[in-house]
Design a protein around this motif. Structure first.
Motif: not given
Length: 532
Positions: A46-62
């Motif tokens: 169950d891959y839950h999309l965690d905003p606390h990971i996506v916004l500070p950890l995935i969005l900046p490098p992209l």
């Protein structure tokens, strides 16, 4: 923490993205489709999309990689259309789509509808720009789409915060919303401006390429965290810093640039592949909470919101394109190439992505009075269906639409001619500098080495001109292409000798690695010339 699901996600996403290169389907769309299919396979975690990971950890490098590859000068030249889309359109879509959803869905509070509008307002131009490069869109359209994607997330996140504050009962007002938006925008740009010069100074003064690239990997996270810490937009801080660093990348030594380009290419590939797969894998999560709505109702609402999103972009794009030209003769003279097909492509390229889903999952569970957030599960479902709908419908049809409209792409012959002229001017300056240096006895060289240096400069100047001339009738290569191919064959032969000598213990492994690194740098330079 079990790392196996994360490793499996990255490996499977990379495999699908690699396979997409052999198909006519863009990689983001294939990744989403495979994610949807895999979400119901037995044994898939169950891959839950965690905003606390996506916004500070995935969005900046992209954002960092996209801004590094963007042109500051092109963005500055197109600042008006970029601003109208990344700020004006996002706010327009937030209000219009939210209001229409409020009218469509019974019992949906206006505040919750505006939250939905803010969530699905920002297009994710990763897929659009990938398609644009693949089919050869005019550079100005590609620049506008890239510029929009760099800034619109900041606008949407700020609008989302204001809408959520109103929905949970924190008494948000229009004046407070405007004030928060200005603080986020001005603060984000300000933090970026404060960080960009010292970071660039540090990059140019570090002598170790490994340290420079370690710093490079930290930069987007530092910029994002610093801005968010003071209540500003981390997105804008990352973009400002990356645009400045990209504009001045020539001041960093060559070894760092080679490593940095390779590192960020891998990082972007892994992150982009994983996030699009994650979009498809969210289907079971968003369907769990829809018990209060029937399938028929949910599908009807999803179709309506999808139509609202698509139409709203057209409603904004055409007036935003033509009204400034009608009001200003100066703009009209400067942008005389904007026929009706260009805003049509920009409008149809408004695909949504992982940022919308990440923002939606960050909606609070309860309001200030302890009540469940109104229609939270429905907002999640409508966000998911809008993202999937725009990626599939618009993403699959965009290449066809571009071909049907027959937009003039980039003139390859003109670009090669401009490259040849630039290279000719640079080579002449280099030759003059070499001749000047050779007049000094401290720079004396044996005649064969002098001739070799002059030959290298001459070949570099002539290589681009040769691409404009006749190709080899047998291979189709230019003389310079043949030269580089033969040089690579020679390098391969040298490499085999070094390995054989190591195996025979005539040299040790450390010496072999040193010799191979020199060959690798030569081959990398030749490969980059061919790519460019």
């Amino acid at each position: 923490m079990d790392a196996l699901p994360l490793v499996a996600l990255i490996a499977a996403s990379a495999a699908v993205a690699g396979a997409a290169r052999r198909t006519p389907v863009p990689a983001p769309l294939l990744l989403v489709a495979v994610g949807l299919a895999a979400s119901y396979l037995p044994g898939v975690p169950d891959y839950h999309l965690d905003p606390h990971i996506v916004l500070p950890l995935i969005l900046p490098p992209l954002l960092h990689t996209a801004a590094l590859e963007s042109s500051y000068l092109d963005l500055r030249a197109n600042i008006r259309p970029v601003a109208l889309l990344s700020v004006g359109y996002v706010l327009f879509a937030t209000v219009v789509v939210g209001w229409l959803a409020y009218l469509l869905i019974p019992d949906l509070p206006l505040t919750a509808a505006l939250v939905l509008g803010a969530v699905i307002a920002p297009p994710d131009a990763v897929a659009a720009t990938a398609i644009a490069r693949r089919v050869g869109l005019p550079s100005r359209i590609t620049t506008i789409l890239q510029g929009e994607s760099l800034v619109n997330d900041a606008t949407a996140i700020t609008a989302f915060k204001v809408a959520v504050a109103a929905a949970v009962g924190e008494g948000a007002s229009w004046s407070g919303g405007v004030r928060e938006f200005l603080v986020a925008a001005v603060g984000g740009v300000g933090v970026g401006l404060l960080l960009m010069v010292p970071i660039h100074w540090l990059r140019t003064h570090l002598k170790e390429a490994m340290l420079q690239n370690t710093l490079s990997l930290l930069i987007p996270f530092v910029a994002y965290a610093a801005a968010e810490q003071v209540g500003a937009s981390g997105v804008l801080a990352v973009v400002v810093v990356a645009l400045y660093l990209g504009h001045r990348s020539w001041q960093v030594d060559f070894e760092t640039r080679l490593q940095e380009a390779a590192v960020w290419k891998v990082v972007a590939f892994i992150l982009e592949s994983s996030v699009f797969a994650l979009i498809g894998l969210q289907l079971p999560v968003v369907l769990k909470g829809l018990g209060e709505y029937s399938v028929g109702q949910s599908v009807w609402y999803a179709f309506g919101v999808f139509v609202f999103v698509v139409v709203a972009r057209f409603v904004w794009s055409y007036p935003a394109t033509y009204l400034p030209r009608g009001l200003s003769s100066r703009i009209k003279e400067r942008e005389d190439d904007m026929d009706w097909r260009r805003p049509l492509i920009v409008s149809w390229a408004g695909m949504r992505g992982v940022v919308s889903l990440a923002i939606a999952f960050s909606i609070p569970l309860v309001t200030d009075d302890g009540e469940p957030f109104p229609a939270r599960n429905l907002v999640l479902f409508l966000t998911f269906t809008t993202v999937i709908g725009t990626l599939v419908v618009q993403g699959l049809s965009l290449p066809w639409l571009i071909r049907v409209l027959k937009l003039p792409g980039r003139d390859a012959q003109a670009q090669t001619l401009a490259e040849a002229q630039a290279q000719n001017a640079a080579s002449q300056a280099a030759e003059a500098r070499v001749e000047e240096l050779m007049q000094d006895e401290r720079n004396s060289l044996p005649q064969p080495l002098q001739d070799r240096l002059r030959t290298v400069l001459e070949r570099r100047r002539n290589s681009v001109w040769e691409r404009l001339g006749q190709a080899n009738p047998v291979t189709g290569e230019s003389a310079d292409d043949t030269y580089r191919r033969l040089a690579r064959e020679a390098i391969a032969a040298e490499r085999e000798v070094f390995v054989k000598m190591r195996d025979e213990r005539r040299i040790d492994d450390e010496m072999m690695r040193t010799l191979l690194r020199k060959l690798d740098l030569e081959e990398a330079a030749a490969h980059r010339e061919i790519e460019d």
